[in-house]
Design an enzyme around this catalytic site. Structure first.
Site, PDB file in Angstrom:
ATOM      1  CG  ASN A   1      -1.818   0.852   0.717  1.00 41.65           C
ATOM      2  OD1 ASN A   1      -1.721   2.169   0.595  1.00 41.65           O
ATOM      3  ND2 ASN A   1      -3.194   1.100   2.060  1.00 41.65           N
ATOM      4  CG  ASP A   2       1.525   3.154   3.822  1.00 40.43           C
ATOM      5  OD1 ASP A   2       0.525   3.755   3.292  1.00 40.43           O
ATOM      6  OD2 ASP A   2       1.053   2.262   4.831  1.00 40.43           O
TER       7      ASP A   2
END
Lengths: 94, 459
Positions: free
Chosen positions: B386-387
């Site tokens: 995600n990040d």
């Protein structure tokens, strides 16, 4: 402890830090987890101090019992650290 | 054996440890390195047992047997996905051992020691003690025993600072009155408390940094023990571990474009920006796609880059990932893997998992080696990351992760994202990537999604 001994110890410490940094910088990212678990295992070298404390006197006293606990912790660190490192390294194939 | 012979063997052990790390420079020699390192440890333990005047062999034998059984059992049983917490636990044991050795030595010496020995013993105990409890906290966070979100309260840093000062004050007090066990115990308790309080405000996504840092602390504690015992093997080995831990800490911090102070004190990941379980985001709505549509896109790709993240580890999906990669490889698709340095929960976490699933390591590429290739790639498959793929790091100065080097996955023709649900990632930050026009979201457990995708493509 006399000053000469302290200075020798500090010299070794500083040189080993630089030598360690040089060696570690050459480890590729793929092996960073084994590097961690492997260096973790060698920090179990504290077991040397633990053994000396446990075997300090003939009778069992507070020092030998503290040493005994230290032996257990250090052995977990050494045996566990080397075993997981070995398990991981066996998986790396081309 | 004589003290001089013993010290020579210690030197040999330290040399073997250094060779062990040197051989880690390539996967083909790494196993040999670990073996040499083990021999070094065996030699150090064996030769210590020949120290003149050593007693207590029964106690020593029992201790070694108990430690071997616990450490060996845990190491054989642990799943590769749980390696970060296992390493944290072992590391905590190392810290505890150093602290205990310092305590024992303190009792041996009574009131008869010089200030240098006292300082190093105290440092060994304080650093070892906080490594022990700090590692236990990291373990509890990674295992989900306590919340992975930062735990904060008003005045947290003031309280931690006050505890640190109190510890130092007690240390000064001990200088005046070296035999005082009450003061000594006070220092021990405060250092244990410090380990707990320093780690609880740090979020789950920052655990790689903390594990590296604690690793370095355990080495430092060993070095301090070495100074106090005047043992060069401990000094050298401790500094090797200390340097390794600091080096990895720096790599992790650089990979997030954050300072160590920021990681330690900013309670990163605390704020969950806007409640977006609805799928409403900054740039529209997240589009969930049908499995068949995703399978069609994958099957028609010429080039594929797979981007694994912590979600792959959490779903135990590394084998399913390999199966999909292998199947597409057999169909003539060029398959590569892009590994972000902070993907997962410890340095190299993804590499180990993919190695476990028999993915050849020459298919794995680091961020800087593959980032330019995304623009010319047909399909990127993001599995539980995600990040590390969040474009906000490049174009949104108000984002908490702005400036972090990320994988440019959005430049590919199509991005397929396997995600458990619509919720935000561990850092608690919304991800624009999920709302982009060329992004296809496939919600569900990563492992079962991957298995279904392979099955659908085979039809």
């Amino acid at each position: 402890m006399d000053t000469g001994t302290i200075i020798i110890g500090l010299t070794i410490f500083v040189l080993a830090c630089f030598a360690g940094a040089e060696l570690i910088a050459k480890v590729p990212p793929t092996l960073h987890t084994p590097l961690m678990s492997g260096s973790n295992a060698i920090s179990g070298i504290a077991i040397v101090g633990a053994l000396l404390a446990t075997g300090h006197s003939e009778s069992i006293n507070s020092v030998s019992l503290i040493g005994f606990l230290a032996v257990i912790f250090a052995t977990i660190n050494v045996v566990g650290g080397y075993t997981v490192t070995r398990r991981m390294l066996q998986m790396f194939k081309k | 054996m004589s003290i001089n012979s013993i010290n020579l063997i210690y030197l040999a052990s330290a040399t073997l440890f250094m060779l062990g790390i040197k051989y880690l420079s390539s996967p083909s020699t790494a196993k040999r390195g670990n073996f040499l390192s083990m021999i070094g440890m065996g030699a150090a333990i064996g030769i210590t047992l020949t120290t003149p005047g050593l007693h207590g062999f029964t106690l020593i034998t029992i201790g070694i047997i108990i430690g071997t059984v616990i450490g060996g059992y845990a190491a054989i049983k642990v799943k590769m996905t749980s390696m970060p917490e296992m390493v944290a636990l072992f590391n905590g044991c190392g810290g505890a051992a150093s602290a205990l050795v310092a305590m024992a030595e303190f009792r041996v010496l009574g009131t008869e020691f010089d200030s240098f020995t006292l300082i190093t013993l105290l440092l060994s105990m304080i650093i070892g003690g906080l490594t022990f409890t700090g590692s236990l906290m990291a373990y509890a966070k990674l295992q989900g025993l306590i919340s992975t979100r930062p735990i904060t309260y008003p005045g947290q840093q003031l309280i931690n600072g006050a505890i640190l000062l109190a510890t130092l004050a007690l240390a000064v007090l001990l200088f005046q009155d070296p035999g005082n066990m009450l003061v000594f115990s006070g220092i021990l308790i405060l250092s244990l408390l410090l380990g707990v309080l320093a780690v609880i405000p740090i979020g789950g996504a920052d655990m790689p940094v903390i594990i590296c840092l604690l690793n370095s602390y355990s080495g430092l504690a060993v070095s301090m023990t070495g100074f106090a015992l005047n043992n060069n093997a401990l000094i050298i080995t401790g500094s090797l571990v200390g340097a390794s831990g600091i080096f990895l800490t720096k790599i992790m911090c650089d990979a997030m474009n954050r300072s160590l102070a920021n990681v330690l004190f900013s309670a990163f990941g605390q704020v969950v920006e806007s409640a977006d379980d609805t799928g409403e985001g900054p740039a529209g709505t997240m589009k969930g796609f049908e499995l068949e549509d995703v399978a069609t896109i994958l099957a028609n790709a010429g080039t594929l880059i797979i981007v694994p993240g912590y979600g792959m580890a959490a779903a135990q999906a590394q084998h399913a990932t390999r199966d999909l990669g292998d199947y597409l490889g057999e169909q003539g698709v060029e398959v590569r893997y892009a590994i972000h340095p902070v993907a997962g929960r410890m340095p190299g976490h993804m590499n180990v998992l993919l190695a476990e699933a028999d993915v050849p390591y020459d298919q794995l590429f680091a961020l800087e080696d593959i980032n330019d290739d995304f623009a010319s790639t047909d399909v990127v498959l993001v599995i539980g990351a995600n990040d590390v793929v969040n474009p906000a790091a490049k174009d949104n100065p108000s984002s908490p992760i702005y400036g972090m080097p990320v994988l440019d996955v959005e430049k590919a023709t199509t991005v397929i994202v396997l995600k458990r649900s619509m919720s935000v990632g561990f850092a608690g930050i919304d991800n624009e990537l999920f709302y982009k026009d060329n992004t296809m979201m496939l919600f569900g457990d990563a492992k079962s999604s991957l298995q279904k995708l392979v099955a659908a493509m085979k039809q």
